[in-house]
Design a protein around this motif. Sequence first.
Motif, PDB file in Angstrom:
ATOM      1  N   SER A  22       0.843  -1.198   0.000  1.00  0.00           N
ATOM      2  CA  SER A  22       0.000   0.000   0.000  1.00  0.00           C
ATOM      3  C   SER A  22       0.876   1.244   0.000  1.00  0.00           C
ATOM      4  O   SER A  22       2.040   1.189   0.392  1.00  0.00           O
ATOM      5  N   PRO A  23       0.307   2.388  -0.424  1.00  0.00           N
ATOM      6  CA  PRO A  23       1.091   3.625  -0.332  1.00  0.00           C
ATOM      7  C   PRO A  23       1.305   4.005   1.132  1.00  0.00           C
ATOM      8  O   PRO A  23       0.450   3.733   1.979  1.00  0.00           O
ATOM      9  N   LYS A  40       9.023   7.863   1.197  1.00  0.00           N
ATOM     10  CA  LYS A  40       7.640   7.594   0.790  1.00  0.00           C
ATOM     11  C   LYS A  40       7.647   6.508  -0.263  1.00  0.00           C
ATOM     12  O   LYS A  40       8.682   6.241  -0.893  1.00  0.00           O
ATOM     13  N   LYS A  59       4.889   4.236  -3.247  1.00  0.00           N
ATOM     14  CA  LYS A  59       3.598   3.819  -3.805  1.00  0.00           C
ATOM     15  C   LYS A  59       3.227   2.456  -3.248  1.00  0.00           C
ATOM     16  O   LYS A  59       2.070   2.144  -3.034  1.00  0.00           O
ATOM     17  N   ASN A  60       4.267   1.622  -3.068  1.00  0.00           N
ATOM     18  CA  ASN A  60       4.085   0.276  -2.539  1.00  0.00           C
ATOM     19  C   ASN A  60       5.155   0.055  -1.470  1.00  0.00           C
ATOM     20  O   ASN A  60       6.335  -0.111  -1.777  1.00  0.00           O
ATOM     21  N   ARG A  93       9.153  -1.047  -2.100  1.00  0.00           N
ATOM     22  CA  ARG A  93      10.169   0.001  -1.926  1.00  0.00           C
ATOM     23  C   ARG A  93      11.172  -0.366  -0.841  1.00  0.00           C
ATOM     24  O   ARG A  93      12.388  -0.273  -1.029  1.00  0.00           O
ATOM     25  N   THR A 136      -3.422   7.760  -0.236  1.00  0.00           N
ATOM     26  CA  THR A 136      -2.930   7.949  -1.603  1.00  0.00           C
ATOM     27  C   THR A 136      -1.438   8.287  -1.592  1.00  0.00           C
ATOM     28  O   THR A 136      -0.855   8.595  -0.543  1.00  0.00           O
ATOM     29  N   GLU A 137      -0.838   8.303  -2.782  1.00  0.00           N
ATOM     30  CA  GLU A 137       0.566   8.675  -2.913  1.00  0.00           C
ATOM     31  C   GLU A 137       0.777  10.136  -2.506  1.00  0.00           C
ATOM     32  O   GLU A 137       1.815  10.500  -1.965  1.00  0.00           O
ATOM     33  N   ALA A 145       1.178  10.335   1.090  1.00  0.00           N
ATOM     34  CA  ALA A 145       2.504   9.841   1.468  1.00  0.00           C
ATOM     35  C   ALA A 145       3.552  10.949   1.324  1.00  0.00           C
ATOM     36  O   ALA A 145       4.401  11.134   2.203  1.00  0.00           O
TER      37      ALA A 145
END
Length: 597
Positions: A15-16, A33, A35-36, A40, A71-72, A75
């Motif tokens: 998840s973000p 930060k 997206k996943n 990451r 959401t991104e 983040a």
Amino acid sequence: MPTDLELQVKTLPNSPGVYQYFDKNDTVIYVGKAKNLKKRVSSYFNKNHEHGKTRVLVKKIARIEHVVVDTETDALLLENNLIKKYQPRYNVLLKDDKSYPWICIKKERFPRVFSTRRVIKDGSEYFGPYTNVRTVYALLELIKELYSLRTCNYDLSQEKIDAGKYKVCLEYHLGNCKGPCEGLQTEEDYINDLKAIRDILKGNFKESLESLKKLMMDFASVMKFEEAQKIKEKLESLQNYQAKSTIVNPSINNVDVFSIISDETHGYANFFKIMNGAIVQSYTTEIKKKLDETDKELLELFIVETRQRFNSLSREIYVPFKVEVGKDIKVTIPKLGDKKRIVELSERNAKYYRQEQFKQIKIVDPDRHVKRIMAQMQKDLRLKEEPRHIECFDNSNIQGTNPVAACVVFKDGKPSKSDYRHFNIKTVEGPDDFASMEEVVYRRYKRLLEEEQPLPQLIVIDGGKGQLSSALKSLDALGLRGKIAIIGIAKRLEEIYYPGDSVPLYLDKKSETLKIIQYLRNEAHRFGITFHRNKRSKGAIKSELEQIPDIGKQTITNLLRKFKSAKRVKSATLEELTDAIGKSRATKIFNYYHSKK
């Protein structure tokens, strides 16, 4: 990578969110930060880094924390807040400490709408922050296109307007302003436009779209097609625009947010601290239950302990339900809007933490994991004891041919494939599922009793009330009714039936208990279908060879052992057949196939 760190990385969500790395002194050394989160963070440990500092950073990581966001964009904003707060050694720090832009509706008569990076507490309304200044400009351009607002900074008090102190500027002549400075636009009309602008900034376009559509149709009905076309263009601009995400409503300031979710043995609590409309602190922990405490008791304990630990002086807290934490703290239980969403985000973080703990426990302490699953199943299915040994039955017949049945066995919630059994239906003629189920259940447990093998705690019958009744007849005949729990699961709506109860039980679609029962049922179906398919295939092969006159079963067995299939027997030469079964029988088989041609 140390084992405990590897475990944390393995169980991160896809998840973000934002992750923080701590060194052995428990100091934040890096905030990032993603997206996943899982991909990451894993990338730091799965490859050789070109930069020496990155390699040093990875070596220094002793612990990882993360926060899941919607959401991104969220983040990015949260990462910015945490970097400013902790100033980690390995993060780039902006020298000018530039913050993200907001859109301000100024507190004044005929309010202006403009972008700013400074949030001043003067009663003005602020929307944002936005992660990209181009988004702000696009939004302001859209508002300017849809509504006529002033851009001057005059003090438009009624006295000064009445005194004729101001004159309209070029913006009025261009059609971008309706001239409130000369009293050409009423304050009421201006405020109506602002109401629509607020809706757009909050992402609520419904009323603006409807009013613009009505205006377009009004122009079209009186043949003013150019004006109607302009309104249509505005409509399209509004429809194409998507409201950008904000992390928290800026009106939420100096607030603590708490939430909890729990299971049979543990509670999982989350804490957010919100300052100036943004999350600046997050903490999630596991609380072991001692005396089956309620969520309310656990959350009250967590709130008092956490506020003391983090030295929080917030006068207000947001929680999902009523708690008693003293008269000095205002307790808010949000019902809708941004406040409700931030509590839901807190709950989601607690849920993700719980899932990670489950995954880690499954790897590190499988006994605890099994015990939790079994306790949950016992509670959900209203059983007298934990279903450590479960057996599931399924019938397979296609167009009434080769009726077979399958019995699959699960021990401690996992398949025990060595205990799986197939059954050829012996006493039933034709496709009769009920009679077949009765036969198979009787044969299975008669054998277990004769061999003095352990009986299951739960039997699952793939089918509804009919199949369940048939299975019960067999248990009655063996004197096992009441000694083994038995349920039926109907295929269509996942209804679970109990003996003597016409009303089915519906489990939560996401529950682990239902997932295990579905896994059992699917495994029984797969196992039964595979056996049925093999039986039909062998039957088809043998039936073709059996049609050859004067060829017995042993000859067919020898042929299949040599050639593997009837198709290869058919295409074999006379010499090859003679080598396998002798000249006499080889000639009969060769002539049988080739004379047919």
